[in-house]
Scaffold this motif. Structure first.
Motif, PDB file in Angstrom:
ATOM      1  N   LYS A 110     -47.051 -84.992  83.660  1.00  0.00           N
ATOM      2  CA  LYS A 110     -47.768 -84.455  82.499  1.00  0.00           C
ATOM      3  C   LYS A 110     -48.283 -85.572  81.590  1.00  0.00           C
ATOM      4  O   LYS A 110     -47.764 -86.681  81.558  1.00  0.00           O
ATOM      5  CB  LYS A 110     -46.906 -83.474  81.693  1.00  0.00           C
ATOM      6  CG  LYS A 110     -46.663 -82.157  82.431  1.00  0.00           C
ATOM      7  CD  LYS A 110     -46.073 -81.121  81.491  1.00  0.00           C
ATOM      8  CE  LYS A 110     -45.975 -79.770  82.157  1.00  0.00           C
ATOM      9  NZ  LYS A 110     -45.442 -78.741  81.233  1.00  0.00           N
ATOM     10  N   ASP A 112     -48.085 -86.048  78.465  1.00  0.00           N
ATOM     11  CA  ASP A 112     -47.128 -86.592  77.502  1.00  0.00           C
ATOM     12  C   ASP A 112     -45.876 -87.147  78.180  1.00  0.00           C
ATOM     13  O   ASP A 112     -44.916 -87.526  77.499  1.00  0.00           O
ATOM     14  CB  ASP A 112     -46.733 -85.525  76.478  1.00  0.00           C
ATOM     15  CG  ASP A 112     -46.023 -84.329  77.117  1.00  0.00           C
ATOM     16  OD1 ASP A 112     -45.848 -84.315  78.363  1.00  0.00           O
ATOM     17  OD2 ASP A 112     -45.641 -83.405  76.368  1.00  0.00           O
ATOM     18  N   SER A 114     -43.616 -85.656  79.713  1.00  0.00           N
ATOM     19  CA  SER A 114     -42.434 -84.836  79.462  1.00  0.00           C
ATOM     20  C   SER A 114     -41.675 -84.499  80.742  1.00  0.00           C
ATOM     21  O   SER A 114     -40.470 -84.209  80.696  1.00  0.00           O
ATOM     22  CB  SER A 114     -42.823 -83.553  78.727  1.00  0.00           C
ATOM     23  OG  SER A 114     -43.764 -82.799  79.476  1.00  0.00           O
ATOM     24  N   ARG A 115     -42.356 -84.530  81.886  1.00  0.00           N
ATOM     25  CA  ARG A 115     -41.674 -84.244  83.154  1.00  0.00           C
ATOM     26  C   ARG A 115     -41.366 -85.516  83.942  1.00  0.00           C
ATOM     27  O   ARG A 115     -40.945 -85.439  85.106  1.00  0.00           O
ATOM     28  CB  ARG A 115     -42.489 -83.287  84.025  1.00  0.00           C
ATOM     29  CG  ARG A 115     -42.608 -81.885  83.484  1.00  0.00           C
ATOM     30  CD  ARG A 115     -43.123 -80.897  84.532  1.00  0.00           C
ATOM     31  NE  ARG A 115     -42.073 -80.508  85.477  1.00  0.00           N
ATOM     32  CZ  ARG A 115     -42.254 -79.605  86.461  1.00  0.00           C
ATOM     33  NH1 ARG A 115     -43.446 -79.024  86.611  1.00  0.00           N
ATOM     34  NH2 ARG A 115     -41.275 -79.292  87.276  1.00  0.00           N
TER      35      ARG A 115
END
Length: 251
Positions: A110, A112, A114-115
């Motif tokens: 992702k 950002d 995030s994953r």
């Protein structure tokens, strides 16, 4: 043996954009798909001479993989161990007499990131899985792996350092896998080739100007190295934001 892999980014939409024309034209022995984005019963493909295997995501309209093969496999497996992402339909393994085929749609970290932690755990588990298979038979590992391994594998490397798909962590996991006994078939044949991409943003004119990334791969066990006849990128084929890739093996 001829193999094709394609992230179709929605098979139903891709079918309306010429998928079947390309499928029949190639007449591949094995055809792998990623990001099918459908559930069981939402599409019926008449593919004479092919066995069809589907791994659907629980979430509707998301992820998903499929494999169409002329030769019936000895066994079929969906997912790997206890990976949470099995619910996303990301992995299909087919066992044949002389090799394993592992078709994968890798987690995107992702924008950002995030994953990213989950992605790195995924990479570790998948590497161990591939190594375990490789102890029994050679492996052909293919799909949208969501990483540009080296700077030559994307147009604007400098401005993308640290971005999803080009973090040091993701690239490092690819390096570790290759160093553990696998080969990037395209780079094995074409180590210096530039502007060879498999994915382009939908932003205006990006594909026309070939501002892309190479994030789709056929990676094979080193014991198959001498059996690689060709590795192809079908950049001219539309229908998705990815193009198909091909591998011809002497097996």
């Amino acid at each position: 043996m001829k193999l094709i892999s394609w992230n179709v980014n929605g098979l139903r939409a891709c079918v309306k954009k010429g998928f079947l024309d390309f499928f029949h034209e190639q007449n591949a022995d094995i055809f792998c798909l990623q990001e099918t984005k459908l559930q069981e019963g939402q599409i019926e493909l008449e593919l004479d001479g092919y066995h069809q295997f589907w791994n659907y995501a629980l979430k509707k309209g998301y992820s998903g993989t499929a494999v169409f093969t002329k030769q019936k496999p000895i066994s079929v497996r969906y997912g790997v161990g206890e990976l949470e992402s099995e619910d996303e339909g990301r992995i299909i393994t087919l066992e044949f007499d002389s090799f394993y085929l592992v078709n994968v749609y890798t987690i995107n970290a992702k924008r950002d990131l995030s994953r990213l932690p989950e992605r790195l755990e995924w990479e570790d588990a998948l590497k161990e899985y591939l190594l375990d298979l490789d102890r029994h038979k050679p492996v052909v590992y293919c799909g949208d792996l969501n990483v540009a391994h080296a700077e030559v594998d994307l147009k604007n490397a400098r401005s993308n350092h640290g971005n999803s798909g080009f973090t040091l962590e993701e690239r490092g996991k690819m390096t570790t896998l290759l160093e553990s006994g696998f080969i990037d078939s395209f780079r094995y044949l074409y180590p210096e080739r530039t502007d060879a991409f498999t994915w382009w943003s939908y932003m205006r004119d990006v594909r026309a100007r070939n501002i892309g990334w190479r994030i789709d791969y056929f990676i094979v066990s080193t014991q198959l190295k001498e059996k690689i006849n060709e590795a192809s990128i079908y950049a001219e084929v539309l229908g998705s934001d990815h193009c198909p890739i091909g591998l011809e093996l002497d097996i």
